[in-house]
Design an enzyme around this catalytic site. Structure first.
Site, PDB file in Angstrom:
ATOM      1  N   CYS A   2       0.841  -1.214   0.000  1.00  0.00           N
ATOM      2  CA  CYS A   2       0.000   0.000   0.000  1.00  0.00           C
ATOM      3  C   CYS A   2       0.873   1.260   0.000  1.00  0.00           C
ATOM      4  CB  CYS A   2      -0.882   0.053   1.239  1.00  0.00           C
ATOM      5  SG  CYS A   2      -1.713  -1.495   1.638  1.00  0.00           S
TER       6      CYS A   2
HETATM    7  N1  GLN Z   1      -0.875  -6.202   4.780  1.00  0.00           N
HETATM    8  C1  GLN Z   1      -1.739  -5.056   4.765  1.00  0.00           C
HETATM    9  C2  GLN Z   1      -3.081  -5.372   4.109  1.00  0.00           C
HETATM   10  O1  GLN Z   1      -3.250  -6.368   3.495  1.00  0.00           O
HETATM   11  C3  GLN Z   1      -1.062  -3.886   4.090  1.00  0.00           C
HETATM   12  C4  GLN Z   1      -0.906  -4.155   2.630  1.00  0.00           C
HETATM   13  C5  GLN Z   1       0.128  -3.329   1.922  1.00  0.00           C
HETATM   14  O2  GLN Z   1       0.893  -2.542   2.475  1.00  0.00           O
HETATM   15  N2  GLN Z   1       0.176  -3.599   0.659  1.00  0.00           N
HETATM   16  O3  GLN Z   1      -3.959  -4.553   4.223  1.00  0.00           O
END
Ligand code: GLN
Length: 254
Positions: A2
């Site tokens: 994210c």
């Molecule tokens: N692991 C977290 C989620 O699935 C953050 C994902 C990310 O940083 N891509 O929401």
């Protein structure tokens, strides 16, 4: 992984001025991020923004669709102005649900907002012992069955025990790295006046503005040379300062 962003400043800015209008805004980063470091390609599994009202109350807008598909949000972003916000676009980690409730920012009744950019390795088994130390009610009321929601519950437990935000965040990073080595833990907490952020195995930059405002973001929002990369393994604490000559940002090793 994210992408997330937080801003705090003395004067209100529109959501659009950070999330939509810059050359490499969060909207652009939802479809064309520049520095994902192998953690996905687009951030299309939802988005969220939390902004603080003049009374200090955080309001949330979250969706489980790509930001670029929400024309109403793009309008709303031009009409809402705030001195402090947290926003994120999500690339769901494989194995975790895609839902609005899993989209950052998360909010607590104390008026704080949280976002996590990264992944907890060995999820969920690696976190079972840390989770078991939480009150049952905190586990029963997790917003989503994701690593990020558990990390937020762990931070809140430390806040409830009287830690300040920086100590709570640093403690959760240390515990999580011990339980789940190799985790990517860019955490972000804001309370309307300060931003606490970590850079652990993921990209993070910040910039100050002439009026003393500070923006922290996974990726710089434009090519301006004011953007400074945050070294890996650091904790950043930012407050709205009094201009470029009064530093508003402190960075320390975790
Ligand atoms: N692991 C977290 C989620 O699935 C953050 C994902 C990310 O940083 N891509 O929401």
């Amino acid at each position: 992984m994210c992408r997330h962003l937080a801003h705090v400043g003395p004067t209100p800015v529109t959501l659009a001025s950070l999330l939509v209008e810059p050359a490499h805004s969060l909207l652009v980063q939802s479809s064309a991020p520049a520095d994902m470091r192998g953690g996905g390609t687009v951030n299309a599994d939802g988005f969220g923004v939390g902004w603080f009202t003049a009374a200090g109350e955080p309001l949330l807008y979250r969706r489980d669709d790509p930001m670029w598909t929400d024309a109403s949000f793009l309008d709303l972003a031009r009409g809402v102005a705030t001195t402090a916000l947290v926003a994120a676009v999500r690339s769901a980690t494989v194995g975790m649900p895609v839902s609005t409730a899993a989209c950052a920012p998360f909010r607590d009744p104390g008026g704080r907002l949280f976002s996590h950019n990264g992944v907890v390795r060995g999820w969920p088994h690696s976190m079972a012992d840390l989770a078991a130390a939480l009150p049952a009610l905190d586990l029963l009321t997790l917003e989503a069955a994701t690593d990020s929601a558990l990390l937020w519950a762990l931070v809140r437990a430390r806040l409830a025990a009287g830690k300040d935000i920086a100590d709570a965040v640093a403690g959760v990073v240390a515990d999580t790295l011990a339980a789940a080595p190799g985790s990517r833990l860019n955490l972000l907490v804001a309370d309307g006046e300060q931003i606490v952020a970590t850079a652990v195995d993921h990209a993070l930059s910040y910039r100050t503005h002439p009026d003393g405002a500070v923006t922290v973001a996974s990726e710089p929002l434009d090519p301006d040379r004011a953007w400074v990369p945050v070294p890996d393994g650091s904790l950043l604490v930012a407050r709205a300062g009094g201009g470029h000559d009064r530093p508003a940002v402190a960075i320390s090793p975790l």
